[in-house]
Scaffold this active site. Sequence first.
Site, short mmCIF file in Angstrom:
data_model
loop_
_atom_site.label_atom_id
_atom_site.label_comp_id
_atom_site.label_asym_id
_atom_site.label_seq_id
_atom_site.Cartn_x
_atom_site.Cartn_y
_atom_site.Cartn_z
N ALA A 89 0.98 -1.22 0.21
CA ALA A 89 0.34 0.31 -0.20
C ALA A 89 1.16 1.30 0.10
O ALA A 89 1.52 1.17 0.56
CB ALA A 89 -0.78 0.03 1.03
N GLY B 252 -2.74 4.83 -3.38
CA GLY B 252 -3.07 3.74 -3.39
C GLY B 252 -2.42 2.83 -3.52
O GLY B 252 -1.47 2.64 -2.62
N LYS C 179 2.06 1.49 -9.70
CA LYS C 179 1.60 1.75 -8.06
C LYS C 179 0.01 2.63 -8.52
O LYS C 179 0.78 3.46 -9.81
CB LYS C 179 2.07 3.00 -7.88
CG LYS C 179 3.60 2.68 -7.63
CD LYS C 179 4.44 3.29 -7.00
CE LYS C 179 4.66 3.04 -5.87
NZ LYS C 179 6.13 4.47 -4.74
N ASP D 40 15.15 11.09 2.67
CA ASP D 40 13.84 9.34 3.29
C ASP D 40 14.93 8.46 3.17
O ASP D 40 14.03 7.57 2.91
CB ASP D 40 12.47 9.75 2.58
CG ASP D 40 11.64 8.90 3.90
OD1 ASP D 40 12.75 8.49 4.87
OD2 ASP D 40 10.50 9.30 3.30
#
Length: 945
Positions: free
Chosen positions: A596, A600, A620, A713
């Site tokens: 997930a 979406g 995706k 990140d």
Amino acid sequence: MQRADRSVPQGSVFAPLTFCCFLLQWEVVQRTLNGSQLYTYSVCNVGEREQDNWLRTTFIQRQPAASRVFVELQFIVRDCTSFDGATLTCKETINLFVSEADADVGTTFRKGQFKKVATIAPDEITGKNELRINTETRVVDNLLRKGFYLAFQDNGACVALLSVRVYYKTCPATVQSLASFKETVAAGENKDLRKVIGECVDNAVSEEQPWIFCTVDGEWVVPVGQCQCKAGYEKVDNACKECPEGFFKPTASGDSCQPCPAYTQKQGTGAESCPCLEGFYRAQTDSEMDPCSGLPSAPRNLVASTTQLSAGKLLLSWSPPEDTGGRSDITYSVECQRCDGLVCQTCGEKIRYDPSSSGLTDTRVSVSELDAHLNYTFTVEAHSGVSAYAPQLPSTSALTTSLHYTEPPKITTMRLVERTPTSLSISWDVSPKARVQPRAFRYELMYRKNDANSDVTTYTVLILDKDSVQVSDLAPATAYMFRVQAVGIDGSHGSSMEEQFETSSEDSLTTNNTAVIFGAALGGAAMLFIVAVVLFLRRRSVTPPPHLYPLVFTEQLKPLKTYVDPHTYEDPNTAVMKFAAEIHPSHITKQKVIGAGEFGEVYRGILKAPGRKEVAVAVKTLKPGYSEKQRQDFLSEASIMGQFSHQNIIRLEGVVTKFKHAMIITEYMENGALDRFLRDHDGEFPSFQLVGMLRGIAAGMKYLSDMSYVHRDLAARNILVNNTMECKVSDFGLSRVLEDDPEGTYTTSGGKIPIRWTAPEAIAYRKFTSASDVWSFGIVMWEVMAFGERPYWDMSNKRGFRLPAPMDCPSAVYQLMLQCWLQDRSKRPKFGDIVPLLDKLLRSPDSLKTIADFDPRISIRLPSTSGSDGSPFRSVSEWLESIKMSQYSENFNRAGVVTMDQVMQMKNEDIKNIGVRLPGHLKRIAYSILGLKDQTSTLSPILIV
Ligand code: AMP
């Protein structure tokens, strides 16, 4: 009854045809004709009126199939005028009658039972002194009964019957086209042609039963269905004969036997095939008529060259085998083995072959994505159509080679040598190693105005072969960002350096310009090419300055690639269109949800683009009900990913934007997210393999930092792993740091940041740089070495706290982590340093043998509630669960270890004996016991394996 075949259509006299009954004036007369005596049946009552003289045959038995008979008469008729005193009663014809019967009625004769067949007139009549014989044939048709009588009626002619022949026609027995047909009675006139079925002669076969028509005239016509001699036989005249010795015939055909082809064994008579001699083969597509062929010998003269100037590329070429085995369908395949020290393994999917690694018809292939300084062994095999049938392995040619290109040097310093209001003179130094080979590289200098408010960002790229330049035509009192990078002849980039320099203001124009150390300004000999790169224009187009000549980029002369933030486009859709290929949704099949994402579900799927092979992909999706802003944010990840092309960066296949459901299609990574993957394989990989994974991540990050992209990140959860354990950096969404990442925590400055992975300066004042990415990389190193353990566990983030070495972590690896976590970001290693360092560790496995000190109290996650005495765990299973080793509960139980006291008494041998075999698991359990003992301050440490 006489029958007549084709060769004698109207044969000999019907004999013995006898006449039984003379009625009235018929009589037997003896005559002499041409000197021989013969008897005739005659009548000659020309002078009398109302003559009615009959002559009848005996019973003629009919052949059952013969419904049509021919009656041939030889007779003489006297000319009426030849009688003196010719009378009106004289006739010159006779009548033929027939009467059918099933049995002979003897002499009984009843005129009324006869039916007239014909009146027969002579062609020639006989005068006084001559004798003219007529021959006439009449057909009696539609006979049905067992037999019949013929009768001749005379009504006053003078005639003599010399002979009567009665016959029917047949088609004679025959062999036509190797089929035999029996003798057949011809059909009657009003019947169709008679169809006759035949049979193939001995040793002949036919697919369709042969047949032929027999005509009313007794002729065979229209044969249908060919018989052919079967395998091993050939047609000789109207028969099939065995192939002679040394000849063969493989199938039923009209062909004749052929001599056995080359390289086959000669056979006796009647051979259907000639098998190959030993060591010779036939391909499935070869026919029995083809000669057998041997395997091709090995390809010759295999060489590798690095004519292609881009990194990691080799051109392999070879000559065709000396002996092709007599075949022209030779193809080649190439295999690659990568050897690092003594360890060799197949190169796997990482390596790219152009045009492909097998089925090559050309004697060359280009191999790319190779790493420098590794030994590669390439094996080239020659195949032919018969290779698949041969039990022995194909002959091969092998070559061990490695890419030893010189890594471009590092820029160590950059300085301003001279400035004027319109020009800046800059020089720089490179690391000493590079000076050894001054011609092995060039410099790429890129500069732009450092003006955050400008609506146009124009980079100018200069390709130079010396370490200084004067850049003119600049604006006065303006800051410019300069970046210099050395580029190897193979296209590899060294680490770059960026500095800002400012032109002087107009007032300072009086300074001494003549001392400029750079004789050559733009356009001088040092400059090879000048490339103006308008990277993006926001509102208006800009033409490059007149002294710069835009060039078409060639592979060797790629401009410095810099990441372009899609947000700088007024219309984000333009960025998507520019950086991502549009895919039609009908080419995508979604198979199964695998994760997930923020926007979406993520599916595993198949992409089948026209003319391309099927590839596994991740799809995706954007969930329904999204806003336009969300759609743009979703697609921005593709705009970013699409700008990258590196082995360790997740590859974008394309996007679906023109249809209702937007999708991002990327390469499929079979093993999913790295943190999860490692947790699922806890303790299963040796350090060497873990360091190999880190090397891949570092290489991807070096590429990103070279493109001036800051990830922000970087964490194991954002690294994906494929089926060859290759790691790729992913997750490039623009909003991800703020919203997507579940690790995101609000900081005092308001933003959401994944604290455990983020460098202090980024947390404190949002200074995100490649150096802060290096900090995060240090955390990823820790996560990897700890098999997906969560960094810091439940401890608070104290400033200055550093993660302890994970269990079993090589000391050198832990040292590198600590370097990544240096407070002063400028002291942290660059990704450009980290990659070669990890390479070095991988090259010398001994360097991984020294293990960093390990503190068991903090390396195993402990529950926050601890018991007051002894172990903090209430049961063995609770303890095992806390160290994620629940799978061994049953082993402990079976061995009678049911209390924590018993656990704490266990030695290494005991742990092994109850069935814990994996070294990683053994260590985890042993360390935990050690930690428990330490916590409760009892006993001395147990020995660790
Ligand atoms: P993301 O939105 O990129 O964080 O993706 C969510 C999850 O989907 C990841 O944690 C993976 O488990 C899975 N996933 C995403 N991309 C891929 C891919 N290319 N191959 C395999 N799994 C993927």
